[in-house]
Every structure is written in C-alpha cells, then in structure tokens.
Motif scaffolding. Structure first.
Motif, PDB file in Angstrom:
ATOM      1  N   MET A   1       0.827  -1.208   0.000  1.00 33.10           N
ATOM      2  CA  MET A   1       0.000   0.000   0.000  1.00 33.10           C
ATOM      3  C   MET A   1       0.864   1.263   0.000  1.00 33.10           C
TER       4      MET A   1
ATOM      5  N   GLU B   1       1.659   1.809  -3.558  1.00 30.12           N
ATOM      6  CA  GLU B   1       0.489   2.287  -4.285  1.00 30.12           C
ATOM      7  C   GLU B   1       0.245   3.771  -4.003  1.00 30.12           C
ATOM      8  N   CYS B   2       0.398   4.177  -2.763  1.00 33.42           N
ATOM      9  CA  CYS B   2       0.222   5.594  -2.427  1.00 33.42           C
ATOM     10  C   CYS B   2       1.233   6.465  -3.169  1.00 33.42           C
TER      11      CYS B   2
ATOM     12  N   THR C   1      -7.378   3.892   0.369  1.00 34.02           N
ATOM     13  CA  THR C   1      -5.954   3.571   0.522  1.00 34.02           C
ATOM     14  C   THR C   1      -5.176   4.766   1.056  1.00 34.02           C
TER      15      THR C   1
ATOM     16  N   HIS D   1      -1.972  -4.838  -5.754  1.00 34.25           N
ATOM     17  CA  HIS D   1      -1.889  -4.406  -4.366  1.00 34.25           C
ATOM     18  C   HIS D   1      -3.150  -4.786  -3.598  1.00 34.25           C
TER      19      HIS D   1
ATOM     20  N   ASP E   1     -11.096   3.028  -4.263  1.00 35.17           N
ATOM     21  CA  ASP E   1      -9.802   2.407  -4.007  1.00 35.17           C
ATOM     22  C   ASP E   1      -8.762   3.448  -3.592  1.00 35.17           C
ATOM     23  N   ARG E   2      -8.719   4.548  -4.327  1.00 37.98           N
ATOM     24  CA  ARG E   2      -7.694   5.559  -4.051  1.00 37.98           C
ATOM     25  C   ARG E   2      -7.909   6.243  -2.706  1.00 37.98           C
TER      26      ARG E   2
ATOM     27  N   GLU F   1      -6.249  -4.344  -0.843  1.00 36.72           N
ATOM     28  CA  GLU F   1      -7.199  -3.269  -0.601  1.00 36.72           C
ATOM     29  C   GLU F   1      -7.020  -2.725   0.812  1.00 36.72           C
ATOM     30  N   ALA F   2      -7.437  -1.480   1.000  1.00 38.54           N
ATOM     31  CA  ALA F   2      -7.289  -0.844   2.311  1.00 38.54           C
ATOM     32  C   ALA F   2      -7.996  -1.652   3.396  1.00 38.54           C
TER      33      ALA F   2
END
Length: 607
Positions: free
Chosen positions: A72, A75-76, A106, A342, A102-103, A344-345
């Motif tokens: 994560m 991804e960030c 996260t 990736h 998703d964005r 998921e949060a």
C-alpha cells in the motif's frame, strides 16, 4: 425474487424477519432514533482512533500485515503522479467510482497510519475532483453508492486533518449527490428500497455511512436516512438464506457482503450497535458460499455475470472475527497470497491473523446450497492439483441469470477444464437472450433443438448423496426446455475423488435434437466415444459409457461480431445421431498427470 420467497417460507426466518421490522418501526418513531448514541467526533466509521493504534502495532509485529502495508505504501506513492478521476459515463460511472473508492480509502488509511502529508493532499485532490461532478449517476444508484462510501470514509478518517473549507466541500457533496437523491426514493418506497438483492444492500449501506459521517451537521436528514436504511436493508440481507447462498451468484454475493459488512461495522463504531442486522439468519454463513464456490486455483464457479478470477474479499476478515469462523480469514489470506496486484485498504483495516484452513468435520468436502440450488465437490481442501467440481440448478428468472440450468465447472491439476465464459461486457445492441455468453449453447449443459432454455424455468436439486466412493446430486431439468422435453434429470458428482461422472436421462414425447456440450480451452483429440484433452502437463480423459453409438466431436465457441469475444475456447460436444425421444447419456471425465497411468474408474450411479 426466488431467493427471498424460499427464505421467507421458513417459519423461523419469517419470525426473525418480523421481529427485526417491528423493532425498527419502534426505533423509527423515536425523536432521535438510531442516532441517539452517536459517537462524538471523528473517526467513527469502521475504525476508531484505538484501531489505528492497533494496526500500527500489527504492521510491526505480523509479517503478512507488514507485506500488505508495504504494497500500500508503493500504491500511495504511485498515485502521487496519477491525475484524479474525471466525469465519464461509458455508459456507467462505475469505473470512476471504483477508482475513487480504491484511491481514497488507501490514501486515507495510510495517511492515518503514517501522517505523510503528500498522501493526505492526494486524497483531498481525489475527493475535490469527484465532488465537482455534476452528479454521481443516481439513475444507476450503485454508482452513487460506491462514491458515497469513498466520501464517507475519506471525510471521517481525514476529518481532523482537513481544513474547514475542505470539510464543507466533501460534506456538501455527500448531502447533495447522495442523501438528497436517496430521500425521495425512501419516501416513495421504490427502486432499491424494496429490492431483495445487492442493489438494496449497497444503497442502504452507502446512504447510512454518508449520513453517519455528517450527522452532526445535518441531524434531521441523517436520522431519517439511517432509520430508512435500517428498515429497508433486511429485505436484502434475508436473501442469503439459511445456508448462505446468494441468488445472484458468487460474484454478486461478494459485492453485497462487502457493503453489508461496511454497514454493520459503521453502525457498531458510530452508534455502538448494528441493531442485530448481522444476526439475520444466514448472514453468518455467507462466507461459506464463497469458500465452497472457489476452487484450488482461486477461480470461482462464475455462473450468472461473474468473473472467473476470484477477487479480494476483505469482508471475510470481518466475518471471521464477528462470527468466530477462522476459515473465513484463511480464505482471504490465501487469496492475498495468490494475487499480484496491491491489497485493498480494508484488507489491512480488517486483517485477522487468526486463520485456519477448512477441515473435516466442520467443513466437509461437499456442500449443497438448496436455497440457490448449487452444489460443489472437491478431493481436498489444500491440494492445488485437487479436483473441484461445482454445478447448479437454479432459476432463470433470477437477477443476472444466464440460461444455464445444469451447468458445471471443473478444475483439476491446476487447470480449468470446463469453463463458464462469465459476463458480456460489450455494448452490443441486442436482447440479453441473444448474447452468446448468456445463451444455453455457451454453457456446459445439454442443448435441446439448438434453443435457449425457457426463460421462466427453474431446476431443483432433488437428491444428494455424499460418500467416499461417490458423491453426487441429481437435478431435475424437466422444465428447462418447455414442452420439448417431458422429463430430464442430470446426475453429476465425484467418483472415488478421482473423476467426474455425468449422466443425463432425457424423455420426450416428440423427437428432439439433444447435444451435450462442454466449453474448454484445452487441446482436444477425438477418437469416437473417447476424447483426450491436454493442457498444462495434464490430461482429461473423456469417455462415453452410454449410449454405445454416441461419439465426441468439437465445434468452435465463437461469439458474434460486436459481442465480447471468446478467444481460445472450443466446445467438446456429443453427437447422438438421429433425433431422440429417450436417451441415457453417461460420461466419465478423468484427470491425470501427463505420462502417468489413467486411474480406473468403475463406479456408477445407483439405479
């Protein structure tokens, strides 16, 4: 409506459902209703301040959680160079809403865990862009629901880091684009409010979360929305039924369950209780449906409009904790090991380290979900090369149904031998019944006179047996072809946990053309009453036991131009020669490793 009808015929479930509604009517008559115990301040949705502290410790001490955290982080950082969403209907807003979900979740979660300012600013950029949309496509309310969840969590988790102007912008978007759109639908008791399937659960969850997020600034509106959601959502929740099966298929069961768990979790953290919504009969077993319809390859029995590849389902972590079923956590941990994208949060937010693989006797190798007429069989819970067979009867009137009563999928040796094509994602301007992926001919079932099954037909599992030598079910398909067939039963199951037996018994008052069909990507070699399929270093031997004159053949599986293509697929078919009025077609499918001796299967179905 079938799932709901079957469930509410159960007197125990009917009493429980009536009790929920009575309690909620009383709740609705109170001045403050469900918000009387609203937690002051933020965060209060899904995670509290103490939960963020717990997650920081978990990431330091538990390697799988640390791996998710690391994914994560990457991804960030990647999102910092990606522009925010734009308003695009193609023809739905869903691709954009899912990006925002998703964005934002996260970035917001990772900001709360690390305090990294760039991630906060990037989350605000995403929310600002989506807040400026002219609407969130309320005509297709699932789009509005998904966007509302993203905004509710973003607003709540980031609240203390947002400026007053940013809070006002996000709050106003939730109010105008979501709650104000839902209020008249609740008042008129229409659309998803009275629905018994996933749109009901998604919309009610999202509107409740949006209302809980901004409740202190719009108390009357929020109270009305939450009360209305509590009154409506049991219509959807009861459709899981006593066994946990879902009428729309595994893919939409997962979609509904995600929103249901967000709903339960948000109520618990925001007002201290979910009003026993998670206690509705059958919800606790919904995780079993996912487990039993997923094979050793991480592929689903993807009937209806479902994708073959099983996605992530972080709600399984929440379910494991809520109901004390560590096998649910095992299922999601296993899936996290399989995927290359990736996490998921919510996989981190709900991560449950207490996982345990399914095992006898709590989780037998075979299961039947009578509420939705689905059965699955397997040779092992943990052998990646093991056999997985799943079959369905069902109801062609169910939402998103294909004309596929009696169809099956088969995995063995790390190969999917019998496939379901899944949904048609094209914008083809043809009736749904004309879509190749929906038609009977593209499924693993016998086709009568080259026609679709009856759109109104249902097929029930009428017999089941589970034993070491032979585990099987019998499905009554007599109504699937209208007046063309008088009687039709399909028996299908695992013999000696090594092979699949399939027997179709068809009786007709008039001569009909009957063509057995199985869709596969494997290479096929034909030899009269036998066929050999090769793929991935494994073999599937197909043998016709009866009738003696029947032979295998092969045809291409081609969707018409303009529809979603079907590359690499072909149909293994059985030709019976002339039209028939009476046939007993019996087939055995035996998988084995290439170069090894084929197992000898002598087992037969009982008379």
């Amino acid at each position: 409506m079938t799932g709901f009808r079957l469930i509410t015929q159960n007197p125990v479930t009917r009493r429980l459902f009536a009790g929920h509604l009575a309690a909620l009517v009383a709740l609705a008559q109170e001045d403050t209703g469900p918000l009387r115990q609203l937690r002051a301040g933020h965060p209060r949705l899904v995670l509290l301040d103490a939960d963020f502290d717990r997650l920081r410790l978990l990431v330091r001490e538990h390697p799988p959680a640390k791996r998710i955290f690391g994914d994560m982080e990457k991804e960030c950082d990647r999102l910092l160079s990606i522009p925010p969403v734009e308003y695009k209907l193609a023809p739905r807003l869903q691709p954009q809403t899912r990006r925002v979900m998703d964005r934002v979740t996260t970035l917001a979660l990772m900001y709360r865990l690390t305090g990294r300012e760039p991630w906060l600013r990037r989350a605000v950029m995403e929310l600002t862009a989506a807040a400026s949309f002219k609407d969130w496509n309320p005509q297709r309310f699932n789009d509005t629901a998904e966007m509302t969840v993203a905004f509710a969590l973003g607003y709540d988790w980031l609240y203390n880091a947002l400026t007053a102007d940013e809070r006002a912008l996000i709050r106003d978007a939730i109010s105008s684009h979501a709650l104000d759109q839902a209020a008249p639908i609740y008042q008129r008791q229409e659309r998803w409010v009275r629905d018994h399937f996933s749109p009901n659960i998604a919309a009610n969850c999202a509107m409740a979360m949006g209302a809980l997020a901004i409740a202190e600034d719009a108390p009357e509106k929020a109270a009305f929305i939450v009360r209305s959601a509590l009154q409506s959502i049991p219509q959807g929740l009861t459709s899981w039924g006593a066994e946990g099966g879902w009428p729309e298929g595994p893919a939409y069961s997962e979609y509904a369950l995600r929103f249901a768990c967000l709903f339960f979790a948000s109520l618990e953290t925001a007002v201290g209780a979910d009003f026993n919504m998670s206690g509705i009969h059958g919800v606790d077993r919904a995780g079993r449906f996912r487990i039993y319809t997923t094979g050793p390859l991480g592929r689903s029995f993807n009937y209806s409009d479902g994708a073959e590849e099983v996605g992530l389902a972080p709600e399984m972590f929440w379910m494991a904790r809520r109901f004390g079923v560590p096998q649910y956590a095992w299922n999601e941990q296993k899936q996290l090991e399989r995927i290359s994208t990736h996490a998921e949060a919510l996989d981190l937010a709900w991560f449950n380290r207490d996982a345990k693989p399914p095992a006898l006797p709590t989780f037998p190798l075979d299961a039947v979900f009578h509420g939705v007429q689905v059965a699955s069989f397997r040779s092992s819970w943990e052998d990646p090369n093991g056999i997985f067979l799943a079959v369905k009867g069902g109801d062609n009137k169910a939402p998103r149904a294909h004309f596929d009563l009696g169809t099956f999928v088969l995995d063995a040796g790390g190969v999917r031998w019998a496939s379901d094509l899944g949904p048609d994602d094209s914008a083809a301007a043809v009736p749904r019944s004309s879509l190749y992926r929906v038609r009977t001919e593209s499924h693993n079932v016998m086709v009568i006179d080259g026609e679709n099954q009856d759109a109104r037909a249902e097929a029930r599992i009428t017999r089941q047996e589970s034993a070491v030598d032979l585990s099987w079910v019998q499905i009554d398909l007599s109504r699937s072809s209208g007046a063309r067939v008088r009687q039709w039963t399909r028996r299908i199951g695992l013999a000696q946990r090594q092979a699949v037996l399939i027997s179709d018994s068809v009786r007709s008052d008039m001569p009909v053309e009957a063509m057995w069909s199985m869709l596969t990507e494997a290479e096929i070699t034909l030899s009269g009453s036998t066929a050999t399929l090769h793929r991935g270093g494994w073999v599937l031997a197909a043998e016709i036991r009866t009738p003696r004159h029947a032979v295998f053949d092969m045809t291409p599986a081609r969707a018409p131009v303009g529809q979603t293509p079907t590359p690499n697929f072909r149909r293994l078919i059985v030709r019976l020669g002339d039209k028939i009025t009476d046939v007993e077609l019996s087939i055995v499918l035996t998988p084995y490793r290439d170069g090894q001796v084929k197992p000898k299967i002598t087992t037969q179905f009982p008379v």
